[in-house]
Enzyme design. Sequence first.
Site, short mmCIF file in Angstrom:
data_model
loop_
_atom_site.label_atom_id
_atom_site.label_comp_id
_atom_site.label_asym_id
_atom_site.label_seq_id
_atom_site.Cartn_x
_atom_site.Cartn_y
_atom_site.Cartn_z
N PRO A 1 0.96 -1.26 0.11
CA PRO A 1 0.01 0.01 0.01
C PRO A 1 0.76 1.22 -0.10
O PRO A 1 2.11 1.23 0.71
CB PRO A 1 -0.76 -0.20 1.59
CG PRO A 1 -0.21 -1.04 1.99
CD PRO A 1 0.81 -1.79 1.34
N GLU A 2 0.33 2.17 -0.82
CA GLU A 2 0.88 3.34 -0.71
C GLU A 2 0.05 4.35 0.11
O GLU A 2 -0.73 4.09 0.50
CB GLU A 2 1.25 4.10 -1.99
CG GLU A 2 2.21 3.07 -2.84
CD GLU A 2 2.37 3.43 -4.38
OE1 GLU A 2 2.48 4.67 -4.56
OE2 GLU A 2 2.57 2.61 -5.13
N HIS B 1 -2.85 -15.93 6.47
CA HIS B 1 -1.42 -15.30 6.85
C HIS B 1 -1.43 -14.26 7.84
O HIS B 1 -0.92 -13.29 7.84
CB HIS B 1 -0.93 -14.71 5.57
CG HIS B 1 -0.66 -15.60 4.42
ND1 HIS B 1 0.12 -16.76 4.20
CD2 HIS B 1 -1.41 -15.54 3.04
CE1 HIS B 1 -0.16 -17.23 2.95
NE2 HIS B 1 -0.92 -16.56 2.39
N ARG C 1 4.25 -12.01 3.04
CA ARG C 1 5.53 -11.95 3.03
C ARG C 1 6.22 -11.46 4.14
O ARG C 1 7.42 -11.67 4.18
CB ARG C 1 5.85 -10.97 1.63
CG ARG C 1 5.51 -11.55 0.50
CD ARG C 1 5.76 -10.70 -0.58
NE ARG C 1 7.21 -10.65 -1.03
CZ ARG C 1 7.76 -9.98 -1.93
NH1 ARG C 1 6.93 -8.90 -2.60
NH2 ARG C 1 9.14 -9.95 -2.24
#
Length: 322
Positions: free
Chosen positions: A2-3, A139, A158
């Site tokens: 996300p930005e 996750h 990740r």
Amino acid sequence: MPEMPEVEYTVRQLRTSLVGATIDEAMVFWERTIGRPDVATFRAEIAGRHITDVRRRGKFSLLDLSGDLFVAIHRRMTGNFFLLPSGWHIDTHLREEDPVAWRTKGPSFIPPHESDESLVQAASLQVLTEPVLSTKTAHCRVCFNLVDGRRLLFTDPRKFGRIELWSRQQEAEAFKGLGPEPLSENFTVAFLTEALAKGKTSIKQVLLAQDIIAGIGNIYADEALSYAGIHPLRRADSLTAAEIHLLHEGIVAVLTTGIEHGGTSFNDYRDMWGEAGDNYSHMRVYKKHRQPCGHCGTLIERIPIAQRSTHFCPACQRLTGE
DNA sequence: ATTTAGACCTGTCAGC
DNA sequence: TGCTGACAGGTCTAAA
């Protein structure tokens, strides 16, 4: 991943749902996600605190807590929040049954029994059938259990995301590496002019530097340069006053529309309800290589700059000449 | 003093 | 259909 627009959109959602709630405890399933202080201290310090506000600084999401503390969460590439209604159960049997799989998958979540009255609450909150929900809760690295039974999940396939605990007195220290907010009054054409004059490197790299402007990432850097018709390899200190003006306008425009469309989703970004944002349909160049430019029809190119994929129209964004 | 490659991690998808 | 490798919204740090 996300930005700034994705973080801002999710923070606004969290603010309406979480302010006033009380944290019962945090369950930590991947210890490295807690970056500061150590896991035991983190858990002990936040237990029982009230959430007084939810804010954003750059790409950090901030949970203000009672007692002048705040939690700073950086989602990095694949971090997401998911707000689970009350009544759902957490299943950690994999931890003993298959420790190797547990490390990557984390816990699973199971729906309430039909006899459970909280099912009514859950059902009122859309889309929470089990198969759909299992993808949204996968996750899970950290789970904040709220006193009212809801759970705020931090999911992150990740594992690059980081969660830190700070005191409000340390706020300046926590964000000392961040430049101004691009949608604040501090981000002026004059500021951008001064910042770019010091840039010996490419304009693309300068836009990505969080200590110059906070919150722009790979998508919105490419989109802002496309808006302004500037080649990403141009040296930052070579831009004309007219180009800087257009670039400033482009940065504000692409970030603002990004927020309005709920952010940009490819694979990973999701909002608080696990829903994708639809800003991609409004973008000009990002991930559109080998497709025709919407303005002139020339094929969009993709080149690496500082190990980041960079997309641009070679006709609309020229490197040399006029 | 700056650039740059590598590290951190897992999943997905294009291409053979 | 199946394997392989390129690639992914980010940032830190060791090496060059």
